[in-house]
Scaffold this motif. Structure first.
Motif, mmCIF file in Angstrom:
data_model
loop_
_atom_site.group_PDB
_atom_site.id
_atom_site.type_symbol
_atom_site.label_atom_id
_atom_site.label_comp_id
_atom_site.label_asym_id
_atom_site.label_seq_id
_atom_site.Cartn_x
_atom_site.Cartn_y
_atom_site.Cartn_z
ATOM 1 N N ARG A 34 25.466 22.134 15.384
ATOM 2 C CA ARG A 34 26.570 21.454 14.715
ATOM 3 C C ARG A 34 27.748 22.403 14.625
ATOM 4 O O ARG A 34 27.588 23.610 14.515
ATOM 5 C CB ARG A 34 26.160 21.011 13.315
ATOM 6 N N SER A 35 28.909 21.844 14.645
ATOM 7 C CA SER A 35 30.092 22.684 14.551
ATOM 8 C C SER A 35 30.221 23.236 13.132
ATOM 9 O O SER A 35 29.607 22.737 12.186
ATOM 10 C CB SER A 35 31.341 21.882 14.914
ATOM 11 N N VAL A 36 31.004 24.245 13.001
ATOM 12 C CA VAL A 36 31.235 24.860 11.695
ATOM 13 C C VAL A 36 31.842 23.842 10.745
ATOM 14 O O VAL A 36 31.471 23.771 9.567
ATOM 15 C CB VAL A 36 32.148 26.102 11.849
ATOM 16 N N TRP A 37 32.750 23.044 11.254
ATOM 17 C CA TRP A 37 33.395 22.041 10.401
ATOM 18 C C TRP A 37 32.377 21.033 9.864
ATOM 19 O O TRP A 37 32.426 20.656 8.701
ATOM 20 C CB TRP A 37 34.492 21.331 11.173
ATOM 21 N N VAL B 117 31.575 20.255 5.908
ATOM 22 C CA VAL B 117 31.619 18.902 5.352
ATOM 23 C C VAL B 117 30.275 18.544 4.716
ATOM 24 O O VAL B 117 30.220 17.987 3.615
ATOM 25 C CB VAL B 117 32.018 17.879 6.438
ATOM 26 N N ALA B 118 29.181 18.880 5.376
ATOM 27 C CA ALA B 118 27.851 18.584 4.834
ATOM 28 C C ALA B 118 27.600 19.362 3.547
ATOM 29 O O ALA B 118 27.035 18.829 2.587
ATOM 30 C CB ALA B 118 26.775 18.915 5.867
ATOM 31 N N ALA B 119 28.044 20.616 3.485
ATOM 32 C CA ALA B 119 27.867 21.417 2.273
ATOM 33 C C ALA B 119 28.695 20.853 1.124
ATOM 34 O O ALA B 119 28.218 20.788 -0.017
ATOM 35 C CB ALA B 119 28.250 22.867 2.542
ATOM 36 N N TRP C 177 27.176 19.373 -2.350
ATOM 37 C CA TRP C 177 27.636 19.876 -3.650
ATOM 38 C C TRP C 177 28.101 18.727 -4.539
ATOM 39 O O TRP C 177 27.795 18.676 -5.731
ATOM 40 C CB TRP C 177 28.757 20.894 -3.453
ATOM 41 N N ARG C 178 28.834 17.773 -3.965
ATOM 42 C CA ARG C 178 29.298 16.610 -4.730
ATOM 43 C C ARG C 178 28.114 15.776 -5.211
ATOM 44 O O ARG C 178 28.084 15.317 -6.358
ATOM 45 C CB ARG C 178 30.231 15.773 -3.845
ATOM 46 N N PHE D 87 21.113 24.335 0.427
ATOM 47 C CA PHE D 87 21.423 23.760 1.738
ATOM 48 C C PHE D 87 20.783 22.391 1.926
ATOM 49 O O PHE D 87 21.125 21.667 2.842
ATOM 50 C CB PHE D 87 20.994 24.702 2.874
ATOM 51 N N ARG D 88 19.857 22.012 1.058
ATOM 52 C CA ARG D 88 19.209 20.705 1.148
ATOM 53 C C ARG D 88 19.923 19.736 0.206
ATOM 54 O O ARG D 88 20.184 20.054 -0.936
ATOM 55 C CB ARG D 88 17.742 20.839 0.760
#
Length: 116
Positions: free
Chosen positions: A26-29, A33-35, A39-40, A75-76
């Motif tokens: 996956r790209s860094v971006w 976005v997933a992180a 968090w949200r 990370f999960r």
């Protein structure tokens, strides 16, 4: 009159074919976005602590489910864990209800047979 087309693709300018990225990386971006999404979701799940036990039970959860979802590694995505727990809880409740209905039906059949 002569017309020419301007090729803006750098791979076509150099005469090379573009190399595709592996689908597993996956790209860094996308990771950022997933992180942010995880968090949200964690903040939203933390708000579930303000619910009383009855409200949590209505949505198929208990305080232990909320605590264990938030104790997952950062990370999960905790919302995935919580959704799975709620689904398992609903499935267990349905199984108990189904067993109770089957027991009641068996009892009725037995009572009807005793009346003869």
């Amino acid at each position: 009159m002569m017309t020419s087309t301007l090729k803006t693709d750098t791979a076509s300018l150099s005469g090379m074919t573009p190399v595709a990225r592996p689908a597993t990386k996956r790209s860094v971006w996308q990771k950022i976005v997933a992180a942010a999404r995880a968090w949200r979701h964690r903040r939203t799940i933390a708000n579930l602590y303000t619910f009383d036990d009855t409200m949590l039970r209505d949505i198929g959860l208990n305080r232990g489910d909320v605590a264990s979802a938030l104790s997952e590694p950062l990370f999960r995505d905790a919302s995935d864990v919580l959704a799975r727990r709620a689904s398992e809880s609903r499935a267990a409740y349905r199984a108990q209800a189904r067993e109770a209905l089957q027991a009641a039906a068996a009892l009725r059949r037995g009572e009807l047979n005793n009346v003869d």
